[in-house]
Scaffold this active site. Structure first.
Site, PDB file in Angstrom:
ATOM      1  N   GLU A  25       0.828  -1.211   0.000  1.00  0.00           N
ATOM      2  CA  GLU A  25       0.000   0.000   0.000  1.00  0.00           C
ATOM      3  C   GLU A  25       0.861   1.259   0.000  1.00  0.00           C
ATOM      4  O   GLU A  25       0.546   2.251  -0.660  1.00  0.00           O
ATOM      5  CB  GLU A  25      -0.942   0.018   1.217  1.00  0.00           C
ATOM      6  CG  GLU A  25      -1.928  -1.133   1.284  1.00  0.00           C
ATOM      7  CD  GLU A  25      -3.034  -1.069   0.234  1.00  0.00           C
ATOM      8  OE1 GLU A  25      -3.127  -0.074  -0.493  1.00  0.00           O
ATOM      9  OE2 GLU A  25      -3.800  -2.055   0.145  1.00  0.00           O
ATOM     10  N   ASP A  42      -4.497  -9.527  -8.364  1.00  0.00           N
ATOM     11  CA  ASP A  42      -4.836  -8.575  -9.426  1.00  0.00           C
ATOM     12  C   ASP A  42      -3.685  -7.743 -10.006  1.00  0.00           C
ATOM     13  O   ASP A  42      -3.348  -7.827 -11.184  1.00  0.00           O
ATOM     14  CB  ASP A  42      -5.983  -7.654  -8.965  1.00  0.00           C
ATOM     15  CG  ASP A  42      -5.774  -7.057  -7.574  1.00  0.00           C
ATOM     16  OD1 ASP A  42      -4.690  -7.237  -6.997  1.00  0.00           O
ATOM     17  OD2 ASP A  42      -6.706  -6.395  -7.069  1.00  0.00           O
ATOM     18  N   GLU A  47     -18.301  -6.374  -2.687  1.00  0.00           N
ATOM     19  CA  GLU A  47     -16.939  -6.935  -2.703  1.00  0.00           C
ATOM     20  C   GLU A  47     -16.925  -8.308  -3.338  1.00  0.00           C
ATOM     21  O   GLU A  47     -16.066  -8.606  -4.159  1.00  0.00           O
ATOM     22  CB  GLU A  47     -16.373  -6.997  -1.277  1.00  0.00           C
ATOM     23  CG  GLU A  47     -15.988  -5.642  -0.696  1.00  0.00           C
ATOM     24  CD  GLU A  47     -14.752  -5.051  -1.373  1.00  0.00           C
ATOM     25  OE1 GLU A  47     -14.803  -4.745  -2.572  1.00  0.00           O
ATOM     26  OE2 GLU A  47     -13.740  -4.877  -0.675  1.00  0.00           O
ATOM     27  N   GLU A 102     -12.356   0.263  -9.676  1.00  0.00           N
ATOM     28  CA  GLU A 102     -12.022  -0.655 -10.780  1.00  0.00           C
ATOM     29  C   GLU A 102     -13.002  -0.615 -11.943  1.00  0.00           C
ATOM     30  O   GLU A 102     -12.597  -0.657 -13.113  1.00  0.00           O
ATOM     31  CB  GLU A 102     -11.868  -2.093 -10.253  1.00  0.00           C
ATOM     32  CG  GLU A 102     -10.555  -2.360  -9.518  1.00  0.00           C
ATOM     33  CD  GLU A 102     -10.489  -1.759  -8.125  1.00  0.00           C
ATOM     34  OE1 GLU A 102     -11.548  -1.313  -7.613  1.00  0.00           O
ATOM     35  OE2 GLU A 102      -9.390  -1.717  -7.540  1.00  0.00           O
ATOM     36  N   THR A 159      -1.209   1.221 -10.191  1.00  0.00           N
ATOM     37  CA  THR A 159      -2.466   0.603  -9.777  1.00  0.00           C
ATOM     38  C   THR A 159      -3.279   1.497  -8.847  1.00  0.00           C
ATOM     39  O   THR A 159      -4.410   1.182  -8.517  1.00  0.00           O
ATOM     40  CB  THR A 159      -2.214  -0.784  -9.141  1.00  0.00           C
ATOM     41  OG1 THR A 159      -3.459  -1.455  -9.002  1.00  0.00           O
ATOM     42  CG2 THR A 159      -1.534  -0.660  -7.791  1.00  0.00           C
TER      43      THR A 159
HETATM   44  C1  DMJ Z   1      -6.367   0.526  -4.641  1.00  0.00           C
HETATM   45  O1  DMJ Z   1      -5.548   0.757  -3.570  1.00  0.00           O
HETATM   46  C2  DMJ Z   1      -5.614  -0.050  -5.809  1.00  0.00           C
HETATM   47  O2  DMJ Z   1      -6.345   0.103  -6.956  1.00  0.00           O
HETATM   48  C3  DMJ Z   1      -5.278  -1.491  -5.610  1.00  0.00           C
HETATM   49  O3  DMJ Z   1      -4.679  -2.059  -6.715  1.00  0.00           O
HETATM   50  C4  DMJ Z   1      -6.511  -2.282  -5.274  1.00  0.00           C
HETATM   51  N1  DMJ Z   1      -7.236  -1.709  -4.193  1.00  0.00           N
HETATM   52  C5  DMJ Z   1      -7.531  -0.302  -4.212  1.00  0.00           C
HETATM   53  C6  DMJ Z   1      -8.762   0.091  -4.967  1.00  0.00           C
HETATM   54  O4  DMJ Z   1      -9.790  -0.757  -4.933  1.00  0.00           O
END
Ligand code: DMJ
Length: 660
Positions: A76, A217, A310, A331, A434
């Site tokens: 994170e 992912d 979720e 997403e 991401t």
């Molecule tokens: C974000 O922190 C990023 O997109 C991560 O790859 C997945 N989770 C969250 C958003 O849902």
């Protein structure tokens, strides 16, 4: 929407990490570094609020480092903090920030990003090169830290660390991130799938469920985007290999389920909200048909509840038990934005409107936007994750703002002079990490080459050496520099000169005509004897090395596997869904095993580092000498893999090629 939520955060929550959007106060969640402010910074630039961008960039830039006795999630912190700082650093010129001499190879936000990355990189000092999930920002890997990390927590570093290496000239970050990707690929199952959690000390999979969503992912996302950002055929071939396995075992009609990584049998028939990034990734490779089919399914779920839960149980068409929330995730809108850019299909605008309406109707509070606790009744929870401002609002904005500079297809850009030569910035092809932090690929060719980054695997594109136009040739670098109003105080660092790429393009077209008329083969004033784009020859790779038990310089004691590990899915030798332990916590995030206190911070009470002093350089030497995951020769030689039908805005080679 962005302005409302952003000022809500500033008014009620700053300097805490996040806004509690029902209580209208703040709390620390992922660290204690005003996370939302860092995560939202580049969105200000994308939305054109340059004055606020400058104010915040200056505020953040006054910080000198991230030293603190806090345990943080390596994943994170990388995607939000390192990614956010790098992106903001690269957007600083456009936002009118007073640049330090040497930008983009220099600057306060870049230094901060590197400071944070240096702290995170201690996590990679493991026998496999795959990182622990948590580090202490002051002391490194905490004592007793679990050696089990989720796949995404291992394979989601290359965009940030590679960018850092290209800008700083230090090969450490890129090599470490690439090594972790190679490790995951090495430990894939015989049918080409990866599991959900792995022991980074042994390479043993402890959760063998395989899918495209939570816990995995962004590994796939970084293979795809890494291919494009670094023009790397090896990443392309790894991605394609996994994709074939995904198509064969995980995809069922136009859903993606969870299956056993070894046998491919279905273990969990659910769609996860996080899966919805996949159509966007497919669109980057021109696979629009399949992407649209998946997206239609996801949109149907959105319409069923007004949000995506979720987990969604596909056979029962119901929200998954205890997974009914929607924490303002990006997403779905992310994929909609990519697909709209690729197709201009008005249906996608309708999806965007649906998302906008739901958020306005059910998530808005008196001070921001709130997580939906249960999509079935739209009850709210007291949290606004930082990715709402970093991602969700940004992708929504970019869907509707079709003229945004982020969508630039190479029609304009700027040439800058740095002490390492000339390069092109702002010419489009931005790659989002991401967490939706855009990275300008052109900037990666501006700085001192990171000597030693895969000496045998240097980037395919050599430094771009554009022609200088007459205007530039008549002006000395310092004259051009002084036009920016910035004084060059550092004699060691050359000034930056900036030229509109459109002027260069115009100039080059005319020159080309002249050249044709005169039957001269080339008029490109390049310092290189090859063409101006400089396609480097593919070098032969080293042959497969089988000696895998190579020397590791001993720098640290290896931690024994912690007893506090996730439930091992393969412990009883089955792949049943009963064993599936979702890698996200009830708050919807990847598990970060740091101990959260009541106020949400993860402070360590016992600052006792278990490891001997960590030496990044020795770790790098270990990686190089160990050579645990030798490169496949054919992958690197296969150029065709890069000539897939990428979206035009990502065709970096042709974008640059068109100029001359
Ligand atoms: C974000 O922190 C990023 O997109 C991560 O790859 C997945 N989770 C969250 C958003 O849902």
């Amino acid at each position: 929407m962005f302005d409302y939520a952003y000022s809500g955060y500033l008014t009620h929550a700053y300097p805490y990490d996040e806004l509690r959007s029902l209580s209208c106060d703040g709390f620390d969640t992922w660290g204690s570094f005003s996370l939302t402010l860092i995560d939202a910074l580049d969105t200000l630039a994308v939305m054109g609020n340059f004055s606020e961008f400058r104010r915040v960039a200056e505020l953040i830039g006054t910080r000198t480092n991230f030293e603190a006795n806090i345990n943080v999630s390596v994943f994170e912190t990388n995607i939000r903090v390192v990614g956010g700082l790098l992106s903001a650093h690269l957007l600083s010129r456009r936002a009118g920030v007073k640049l330090e001499p040497g930008w983009p190879c220099n600057g306060p936000l870049l230094r901060l990003a590197e400071d944070m990355a240096k702290r995170l990189i201690a996590a990679f000092d493991t026998p496999t090169g795959m990182p622990y999930g948590t580090v202490n920002l002051k002391y490194g890997v905490p004592e007793g830290e679990t050696s089990i990390t989720c796949t995404a927590g291992i394979g989601t570093f290359l965009l940030e660390f590679g960018t850092l290496s290209r800008l700083t000239g230090d090969p450490l970050y890129e090599e470490v991130a690439m090594n972790a990707i190679k490790a995951l690929h090495y430990y894939k199952s015989s049918i080409g799938l990866v599991g959900n959690h792995i022991d980074v000390l042994t390479g043993h999979w402890t959760a063998q469920d395989s899918g495209i969503g939570a816990g995995i992912d962004s590994y796939f996302e970084y293979l795809a985007k890494g291919t494009l950002l670094f023009q790397d055929p090896l990443l392309a071939s790894i991605f394609q290999e996994h994709k074939q396995a995904i198509e064969k075992y995980i995809r069922r009609e136009d859903w993606h389920l969870w299956v056993s990584m070894t046998k491919g049998q279905v273990t969990l028939p659910v769609f996860q909200s996080l899966d919805a990034y996949w159509p966007g990734v497919l669109s980057l490779f021109g696979e629009i048909g399949d992407a649209m089919k998946s997206l239609h399914n996801y949109h149907r779920v959105w319409k069923q509840f007004g949000f995506t839960p979720e987990f969604y149980n596909i056979p029962q068409a119901e929200a998954g038990t205890n997974r009914e929330g929607y924490p303002l995730r990006p997403e779905l809108i992310e994929s909609v934005m990519y697909l709209y850019r690729a197709t201009r299909d008005p249906y996608l605008i309708q999806v965007g409107v649906d998302i906008l309406r739901s958020l306005q109707h059910s998530a808005k509070t008196t001070c921001g936007y709130a997580t939906i606790n249960d999509v079935r009744d739209h009850r709210k929870a007291d949290r606004m994750e930082s990715f709402f401002l970093a991602e969700t609002t940004k992708y929504l904005y970019l869907l509707f703002d079709t003229d945004n500079f982020i969508h630039n297809t190479g029609s304009e850009g700027e040439i800058i002079d740095t002490q390492w030569g000339q390069c092109v910035v702002d010419a489009g092809g931005y790659i989002f990490n991401t967490e939706a932090h855009p990275i300008d690929p052109g900037a990666l060719y501006c700085c001192r080459p990171a000597q030693g980054i895969f000496p045998e695997e240097r980037s395919i594109l050599r430094r771009f050496v554009p022609m200088r136009d007459a205007l530039m040739d008549n002006a000395s670098p310092n004259e051009l520099y002084s036009e920016t109003g910035i004084s060059n105080k550092n004699p060691d660092v050359l000034p930056i000169t900036i030229t509109k790429l459109s002027e260069i393009r115009h100039y080059s077209v005319n020159e080309k005509k002249d050249a044709l008329n005169e039957s001269v083969s080339s008029n490109v004033s390049s310092t290189d004897s090859s063409d101006s784009i400089g396609h480097e020859n593919v070098r032969d790779e080293e042959t497969e090395k089988s000696n895998r038990s190579e020397i590791r310089l001993s720098t640290t004691q290896v931690l024994p596997p912690s007893s506090m590990i996730y439930k091992a899915d393969d412990s009883d030798g089955t792949d049943g869904s009963d064993n599936f332990e979702p890698p996200i916590l009830s708050n919807g995030q990847y598990s970060a095993p740091g101990l959260a206190t009541e106020d949400g911070t993860r402070r360590n009470t016992t600052p006792s580092p278990v490891k001997a002093r960590f030496e990044p350089q020795i770790m790098l030497e270990n990686i190089r000498r160990g050579n645990l995951y030798p490169t496949n020769v054919t992958a690197r030689q296969n150029y065709q893999i890069l000539s897939c039908q990428t979206q035009p805005f990502l065709q970096r080679m042709s974008i640059i090629g068109e100029f001359f």
